[in-house]
Scaffold this active site. Structure first.
Site, PDB file in Angstrom:
ATOM      1  CG  ASP A  18      -2.080   0.969   1.092  1.00 15.72           C
ATOM      2  OD1 ASP A  18      -2.508   1.252  -0.038  1.00 15.72           O
ATOM      3  OD2 ASP A  18      -2.553   1.473   2.133  1.00 15.72           O
ATOM      4  CB  SER A  74      -6.593   2.498  -0.190  1.00 13.14           C
ATOM      5  OG  SER A  74      -5.226   2.848  -0.180  1.00 13.14           O
ATOM      6  CD  GLN A  90      -4.014   0.932  -3.241  1.00 14.28           C
ATOM      7  OE1 GLN A  90      -3.118   1.675  -3.632  1.00 14.28           O
ATOM      8  NE2 GLN A  90      -4.087   0.512  -1.992  1.00 14.28           N
TER       9      GLN A  90
END
Length: 289
Positions: free
Chosen positions: A194, A214, A264
């Site tokens: 991430d 996110s 993502q």
């Protein structure tokens, strides 16, 4: 900053229920990688060691409070001969902040094998440590990651593809030796994955401030690796529209083996920008308001 060992040390509070610790943080929201890594660790605790995780798919549903612990409920969806499936729900204050499905595959299965070539990049030792090189706005974020060595490849040292809208490459590793257990390295990479990925969507938009967070996160684990060795994160953002940006990453080890892949989607709003002192902190958080 807590060590990754402390972050992944979950408390079992009932069968298939675990509690993840909270740590002092300058972020306004729980770091998404922390939630994903703790959820994956929870799922792993319910799976026999003859299986290894090969994919996860997670959704960040509400902003997590970094000052509060998160409880993870594991649902044993399926136990098959070759594959095992788990669903994990992360809860704070009675509300779901994260939902994840993880699939595990029996070890040492055999089949076709191929991979893309690792893209060219300067060696990580030739680049500045991001912790030392970060601008003033980024320093609060990188203090959260003191235990991680993050080195972004400068644009002028990248070999780019004209067909890609946005590209970025990052070397990263955990700074300290870690246990040999591959399960531990997989959870650590879930945490690390991430980091910086949504930043690839801003490469074509230098100087434009966008609200970022996110929305979802998917990973595929392809080959064994170590997160205390250098890994190259080859990142692209094939599209941004409608206030969202899609980003993708391929992760290679120093030997050029592709060890993981990441996709993502994140928030990329303009016109609703936070104050500058909060912007950098929020950009590395979990879910949007």
């Amino acid at each position: 900053m807590a060590t990754i060992e402390e972050i992944l040390r979950l408390e079992p509070i009932e069968k298939d229920i675990y509690r993840g610790p909270a740590f002092a943080s300058s972020l306004v929201r729980t770091f998404g990688g922390q939630v994903a890594a703790q959820a994956l660790t929870s799922a792993t605790h319910t799976v026999d060691e003859t299986y290894h995780v090969h994919s996860l798919h997670g959704y960040f549903l509400r902003p997590g409070n970094p000052d509060k612990q998160t409880v993870f409920l594991v649902d044993r969806i399926r136990d098959g001969r070759s594959f095992v499936t788990r669903r994990v729900t992360g809860i704070q204050d009675g509300e779901t902040i994260f939902s994840m499905s993880a699939s595990f595959h029996v070890r040492n299965d055999e089949g076709l094998e191929h991979q893309d070539l690792m893209p060219p990049a300067p060696q990580p030792t030739e680049l500045l440590d991001r912790h030392d090189d970060a601008n003033a706005e980024d320093k609060a974020v990188y203090r959260e990651w003191d235990n991680f060595d993050i080195r972004i490849v400068p644009r002028e040292k990248m070999v780019t593809n004209d067909y890609f809208a946005a590209q970025q490459r990052v070397w990263f590793r955990y700074r300290h030796p870690l246990p040999d257990d591959q399960v531990f390295h997989v959870a650590t990479l879930a945490y690390m994955s991430d980091m910086t990925l949504l930043g690839s969507s801003r490469v074509p938009h230098r100087g434009v401030q966008a609200q970022g967070a996110s929305l979802d996160h998917a990973m595929w684990f392809l080959r064994p690796f170590r997160t205390d060795d250098w890994l190259l994160y080859d990142q692209t953002s094939p599209s941004a529209a409608g206030g969202r940006a899609l980003t993708q990453g391929r992760i290679f080890d120093l030997q050029g083996r592709m060890v993981a892949a990441v996709t993502q989607e994140g928030l990329a709003r303009i016109g609703r920008v936070l104050p500058k002192d909060q912007y950098a902190r929020q950009d590395k958080g979990a879910a949007p308001a």
